[in-house]
Design an enzyme around this catalytic site. Structure first.
Site, PDB file in Angstrom:
ATOM      1  CG  HIS A   3      42.285  37.263  37.381  1.00  0.00           C
ATOM      2  ND1 HIS A   3      42.872  36.847  38.766  1.00  0.00           N
ATOM      3  CD2 HIS A   3      43.280  37.051  36.754  1.00  0.00           C
ATOM      4  CE1 HIS A   3      44.087  36.508  38.667  1.00  0.00           C
ATOM      5  NE2 HIS A   3      44.390  36.833  37.496  1.00  0.00           N
ATOM      6  CD  GLU A  51      41.189  37.644  41.699  1.00  0.00           C
ATOM      7  OE1 GLU A  51      41.352  36.667  40.785  1.00  0.00           O
ATOM      8  OE2 GLU A  51      41.560  39.004  41.188  1.00  0.00           O
ATOM      9  CB  ALA A  98      46.013  35.069  30.878  1.00  0.00           C
TER      10      ALA A  98
END
Length: 531
Positions: A281, A263, A284
């Site tokens: 990603h 990443e 969260a």
């Protein structure tokens, strides 16, 4: 003079205001973390550094941080912090491990829906004016079997949500007790059974040596035809190239990935394949989670800088300054004892029993117990710390008990740690010598006197002539140098153990050679954080 904190990543204004309200001199520069040279230039002015993921706290940054006392990450992952360098510098590293659990679990559920109904592709097709209604035939989640790899905090929430969707949930987690699985309403299974039974597989484990490529090419080949794989945990848990081939062959019906081995992921074997949902990603990434972790980090840093209270520290026990000088070596010993047991134990743990004898029995036992439990759990989850360890153990149904007694042996004080599983009890004892160095003094009831090193090798065998020579010759043949060699046995001709402190990690080639001799019952390379 008020403590001074630098916020070098984007943090909410509410969190910044908490610093101000608590009397902290806060410098809010949300883009500074991207400029490593400028950060190194100014970091020496600050007592605390609050970050997210953009700021990279390297050894170079820490070398310039002459006044820094604490780094706090708004979130769980601390890969962007050089924790070894921070520890050497005497800087506490904190995170906020519980602020975004629900958000991450919800993202996994959303990804499961997306891949089950091919929502992203159907949306793109409809936006293009194609109306390909018959092309996007999906599957229901109801009555399907969900295989959850890792039933900890986030995995446990996923299990709960999946049961609400009327899915059958099977879970693989070496540290999940049967009692806890029953309470969660899930079926506890081995990995092989999960692979062959699951219609959907979702991963919720940290990336460790044990979990890296847990869905390897070999394991992916064992899955049932038509399975769909979801990874919102960590990149590197799945062999992405092997998964891409199985997607092309039709064995795997779909995949949904939020994390990748590399990443930022600008290219990947999964990109461009049909019925593969990819997000950057975002696990969260909700306003609620970002706000929660921001507020937590501001409170934790303020508490430490103003009162000395330590919360969610990854590299320091929760003890007072007065206790630290005396307890430091004993905390390190408790961690080593736990690390030994954790690395030796693969099956679910039912109970942890700790005996404190002599001078250590009068110390801050909760901190010592947290260190021992954290040492055990860190072998499976490196992100466990002294604060979260008891919570995680409780969630997994592990019973923790402690006993203290007056001096009963030749040592002024010692700690004995015993772990109970369905199969066995395993115990180890240790003490701290007058030089402040922890030592192992007993394993499986066999007395020893072992110095603890970063790289070690543990073996068991029947006590008979030639074993030591074979062990030494085999290690020499693999180029492994022995720094310290400790032996013990129950009786002549009985069970014998050896614990070797070596100069470098034990290679796989050596363990294979030792097994081939047929002389050893157990061969286990061990790692300890002796910094």
């Amino acid at each position: 003079m008020a403590p001074k904190v630098l916020v070098s990543d984007k943090l909410s204004e509410t969190a910044v205001q908490i610093f101000r309200d608590r009397g902290i001199d806060v410098d809010f520069q949300p883009d500074l973390g991207k400029d490593k040279d400028k950060l190194a230039e100014v970091i020496g002015q600050y007592d605390g550094l609050a970050i997210r993921s953009a700021t990279k706290v390297t050894e170079k940054i820490l070398a310039a941080a002459d006044n820094l006392k604490v780094i706090a990450r708004a979130g769980i992952g601390t890969d962007n912090i050089d924790k070894i360098a921070a520890s050497k510098k005497g800087v506490i590293v904190m995170n906020t491990p519980f602020g975004n659990m629900i958000t991450t679990a919800e993202h996994a559920i959303a990804m499961m829906f997306a891949v089950a109904r091919q929502i992203p592709e159907a949306s793109a097709s409809t936006h293009a004016g194609k109306w390909e209604k018959s092309k996007f035939m999906g599957v229901e989640l109801t009555n399907k079997t969900l295989g959850v790899i890792g039933a900890g905090n986030i995995g446990g929430i996923v299990c709960d949500r999946a049961r609400g969707l009327k899915m059958k949930v099977v879970a693989y987690d070496p540290f999940l007790s049967q009692a806890k699985a029953d309470k969660m309403g899930v079926e506890k299974v081995e990995l092989e059974a999960l692979l062959t039974r699951a219609d959907f597989i979702t991963l919720h484990v940290p990336l460790t040596d044990q979990t890296r490529n847990i869905l390897s090419a070999e394991n992916l080949a064992k899955t049932k035809k038509g399975v769909r794989v979801i990874n919102c945990a960590r990149g590197g848990l799945v062999d992405e190239t092997a998964l891409a081939e199985l997607l092309k062959s039709g064995h795997v019906a779909g995949a949904a990935f939020d994390v990748f081995a590399e990443e930022p992921a600008t290219s990947n074997p999964l990109f461009g394949l049909p019925n593969v949902v990819c997000t950057p990603h975002l696990g969260a990434a909700t306003s609620e989670a970002q706000e929660n972790v921001a507020l937590q980090v501001a409170e934790q840093m303020s508490d430490y800088l103003l009162t000395g209270a330590v919360t969610n520290a990854l590299n320091m026990p929760s003890v007072t300054a007065e206790e630290a000088k005396v307890m430091g070596p004993w905390i390190k010993l408790a961690d080593h004892l736990g690390a030994f047991i954790g690395q030796m134990t693969d099956e679910p743990i039912k109970a942890i029993n700790i005996l404190y004898d002599g001078v250590v029995s009068e110390m801050n036992l909760p901190a010592l117990t947290c260190a021992a439990v954290a040492g055990i759990l860190k072998s499976a989850n490196p992100e466990v710390n002294l604060v979260s360890a008891p919570v995680i153990a409780k969630e997994r149904g592990v019973q923790i008990s402690t006993t203290k007694q007056d001096k009963s042996g030749v040592f002024e004080g010692y700690v004995k740690l015993t772990v109970v599983t369905d199969q066995r009890e395993r115990s180890i004892g240790g003490t701290v010598f007058s030089d402040g160095k922890p030592r192992f003094i007993q394993i499986k009831g066999i007395n020893i006197d072992a110095e603890i090193g970063e790289h070690m090798l543990y073996t068991t065998n029947r006590d008979e002539p030639g074993i030591i020579g074979a062990l030494g010759q085999t290690m020499a043949g693999s180029g492994v140098n022995i720094a310290n060699f400790t032996l013990g046995r129950t009786e002549p001709g009985g069970e014998a153990i050896a614990l070797l402190y070596v100069d470098a990690p034990v290679p796989q080639e050596l363990t294979s050679k030792l097994r081939d001799t047929g002389l050893f019952q157990q061969i286990k390379p061990l790692q300890f954080n002796v910094g």
